[in-house]
Each structure stands twice: as C-alpha cells, then as structure tokens.
Design a protein around this motif. Structure first.
Motif, mmCIF file in Angstrom:
data_model
loop_
_atom_site.group_PDB
_atom_site.id
_atom_site.type_symbol
_atom_site.label_atom_id
_atom_site.label_comp_id
_atom_site.label_asym_id
_atom_site.label_seq_id
_atom_site.Cartn_x
_atom_site.Cartn_y
_atom_site.Cartn_z
ATOM 1 N N UNK A 14 -31.697 -44.885 -45.248
ATOM 2 C CA UNK A 14 -30.511 -45.167 -46.058
ATOM 3 C C UNK A 14 -29.497 -44.040 -45.996
ATOM 4 N N UNK A 15 -29.977 -42.805 -46.051
ATOM 5 C CA UNK A 15 -29.076 -41.653 -45.965
ATOM 6 C C UNK A 15 -28.433 -41.566 -44.582
ATOM 7 N N UNK A 16 -29.183 -41.900 -43.543
ATOM 8 C CA UNK A 16 -28.617 -41.920 -42.194
ATOM 9 C C UNK A 16 -27.498 -42.944 -42.088
ATOM 10 N N UNK A 17 -27.752 -44.134 -42.661
ATOM 11 C CA UNK A 17 -26.745 -45.203 -42.608
ATOM 12 C C UNK A 17 -25.483 -44.788 -43.354
ATOM 13 N N UNK A 18 -25.670 -44.173 -44.524
ATOM 14 C CA UNK A 18 -24.508 -43.730 -45.293
ATOM 15 C C UNK A 18 -23.738 -42.633 -44.558
ATOM 16 N N UNK A 19 -24.471 -41.720 -43.922
ATOM 17 C CA UNK A 19 -23.814 -40.638 -43.186
ATOM 18 C C UNK A 19 -23.056 -41.180 -41.979
ATOM 19 N N UNK A 20 -23.624 -42.181 -41.321
ATOM 20 C CA UNK A 20 -22.932 -42.814 -40.194
ATOM 21 C C UNK A 20 -21.645 -43.460 -40.659
ATOM 22 N N UNK A 21 -21.711 -44.194 -41.791
ATOM 23 C CA UNK A 21 -20.507 -44.833 -42.323
ATOM 24 C C UNK A 21 -19.460 -43.818 -42.727
ATOM 25 N N UNK A 22 -19.909 -42.713 -43.354
ATOM 26 C CA UNK A 22 -18.960 -41.681 -43.777
ATOM 27 C C UNK A 22 -18.270 -41.030 -42.584
ATOM 28 N N UNK A 23 -18.963 -41.004 -41.439
ATOM 29 C CA UNK A 23 -18.382 -40.425 -40.230
ATOM 30 C C UNK A 23 -17.493 -41.422 -39.493
ATOM 31 N N UNK A 24 -17.402 -42.658 -39.998
ATOM 32 C CA UNK A 24 -16.561 -43.670 -39.371
ATOM 33 C C UNK A 24 -17.111 -44.180 -38.053
ATOM 34 N N UNK A 25 -18.436 -44.157 -37.908
ATOM 35 C CA UNK A 25 -19.052 -44.568 -36.651
ATOM 36 C C UNK A 25 -19.672 -45.955 -36.795
ATOM 37 N N UNK A 26 -19.403 -46.809 -35.835
ATOM 38 C CA UNK A 26 -20.088 -48.099 -35.783
ATOM 39 C C UNK A 26 -21.510 -47.871 -35.261
ATOM 40 N N UNK A 27 -22.336 -48.901 -35.353
ATOM 41 C CA UNK A 27 -23.690 -48.767 -34.810
ATOM 42 C C UNK A 27 -23.647 -48.517 -33.310
ATOM 43 N N UNK A 28 -22.654 -49.073 -32.635
ATOM 44 C CA UNK A 28 -22.551 -48.887 -31.190
ATOM 45 C C UNK A 28 -22.163 -47.458 -30.835
ATOM 46 N N UNK A 29 -21.119 -46.927 -31.484
ATOM 47 C CA UNK A 29 -20.697 -45.557 -31.174
ATOM 48 C C UNK A 29 -21.753 -44.540 -31.600
ATOM 49 N N UNK A 30 -22.373 -44.792 -32.740
ATOM 50 C CA UNK A 30 -23.450 -43.920 -33.198
ATOM 51 C C UNK A 30 -24.610 -43.949 -32.210
#
Length: 267
Positions: A14-30
């Motif tokens: 969950x924290x990884x998902x939130x951090x990815x969203x905060x960085x403005x990264x889609x699942x593809x770019x991440x």
C-alpha cells in the motif's frame, strides 16, 4: 510474501502504491524504472502476486527512496540477507536442508523458534515475537495445494540438545517433528552420533529446486547468509549434501530414533 506477516506485506504494498501515485508515475512508467511489466506491478498492487525482495529493491530504485522499503521489510520481517533465500524457498518445488545443531526453521514450533531467536542479544522482545510469527508463517508452503518436497537431515545432537527447564519445549518440538515427518511430502533423516566426524559438521546448508529447473543454495554463518547460484559452488554443495545424506539413517529408522529420544529423554 513468505517472510513477512500478511498484514505487513499488504501495508508495504500500500505504501509503495501511494508513493508511486505521489511521484506521478503510472504502473507502466513505474514498472519500466523498477524492471517489471505493468501487468506485474498491477498484480502485486492488487494482491494476486507475491511481494518479493526483487520487487522491493526495484521499487526503491524507481522511486529513488534510498532503500526505504527494503529497510521496512528487513526491520519488521526477516533480515535483509535472508530475503533472497526466502523468495527461492517460496517458489521451490523441492527443498533440502541440513542442520548439524538445530531443527530447521520450516519444522520449528513457536516455542522452539522463540528460544532460538532469543539467543541473539540484539533483538528486543518485540522483534523476537515478530520473527517468530514470520518463521511460523513461512511454514505455510508445506500446507499449500501443491507443496514442495522437503528432505531434512539433522545431526542426532540437534534432537538431544535441551537446556535445564526446556525439556517440555523440546519434547513438543520432537513430537511436532515426528508429525511433520509422517506427511507424504516431508522426509526427516538423522545422522546418528556413532558416525563420528563427518563433512556436515562444518555447517548447515540448504538447497532449493525452482520451477525453471535450476537450483539455488544457501549458506548461513554467524554474520548472516549467502545465496549460492554459481555452478561450481552448487556442485560443491551437492557433493556435501550427498555426503551428509549418505551418513543419515533411513526415514523410518530416523523416526524411531526421535521417538526413542522422546521416551528416554536426552540422556
């Protein structure tokens, strides 16, 4: 993830998902930055694919988090040096363990695991309990729909070792060991004391056979552990395993020896 309690693994994801969203990264770019496909990222975030140490490390790279998520896993789950082996253990179709001094973690009771973990003076009571829980949860691989074949070899000293006041704990551990050895996918063998000096006394070893047909080994020391995957090193571990296995009693005789220890005590 086999080395982390379920709620903790879900929290880290969950924290990884939130951090990815905060960085403005889609699942593809991440995924590109972490070294995984978008579908793999989606499966981990959705809880349908296990969280692994490689994914954790990839997340730290992609988010430039300075190893934050790996430290979370190491602090609240297993030591970081043990995580790659646990990934192999979870994915294995066959597992082989040799222990000259202890009952292997996959066959330990809570009480036995607790006594072993308390030997590390660096661990607080809370950390010991977290690791006991994680160790017991590792054992779930033996109960899944298609469990790995597990072959364990222990020295007779491991089944006779018991400190003052720990007799009940050790009896419960040996009863559990006998029960485990009666499962069709588990085989426990004992190297009897009258063998004397043999190659395995230099230390424990573990081997895991993976779905792709490859093997991975693991060696544990006083300072940590090492995953072994180089062909030459694996050849050495297989030679050592065969040497140890050849000294051990057959399955039924090994169970009889454990039951004799239960009946007559450690003497």
């Amino acid at each position: 993830m086999a080395d982390l309690p379920g709620p903790l693994a879900a929290f880290i994801v969950g924290e990884m998902r939130r951090a990815r969203g905060a960085a403005g990264m889609t699942q593809e770019t991440f995924g590109r930055a972490a070294g995984f496909s978008a579908s793999h990222v989606s499966a981990v975030e959705g809880g349908t694919r296990a969280l692994t140490i490689d994914f954790i490390k990839g997340t730290d790279r992609a988010l430039t988090s300075g190893g934050l998520f790996e430290r979370l896993a190491a602090t609240f789950g297993a030591p970081s040096w043990f995580l790659p082996w646990l990934d192999a253990e979870r994915a294995a179709t066959q597992l082989r363990y040799f222990e000259p001094n202890l009952i292997p973690g996959l066959l330990q009771t809570e009480a036995y695991a607790r006594d072993v973990l308390r030997l590390d003076p660096r661990l607080t009571g809370e950390e010991v309990e977290r690791r006991v829980k994680a160790r017991v949860e590792r054992q779930s691989i033996l109960h899944r729909e298609a469990p790995p074949t597990l072959v364990v070899v222990v020295d007779e000293g491991a089944i006779r070792r018991s400190g003052l006041g720990a007799e009940k704990m050790m009896d419960e551990q040996l009863e559990h060991l006998v029960a485990c050895a009666e499962r069709p996918n588990v085989s426990v063998h004992v190297v009897p004391a009258d063998v004397g000096v043999y190659a395995g006394l230099s230390g424990p070893l573990s081997l895991a056979h993976l779905l792709d047909g490859g093997w991975v080994g693991h060696l544990e020391t006083q300072l940590g552990g090492e995953v072994v995957d180089r062909p030459g090193d694996l050849d050495t571990l297989f030679e050592r395993w065969e040497s140890v296995r050849n000294e051990a009693l057959p399955r039924r005789q090994s169970q009889d020896l454990i039951k004799e220890r239960l009946t007559n005590g450690s003497t």
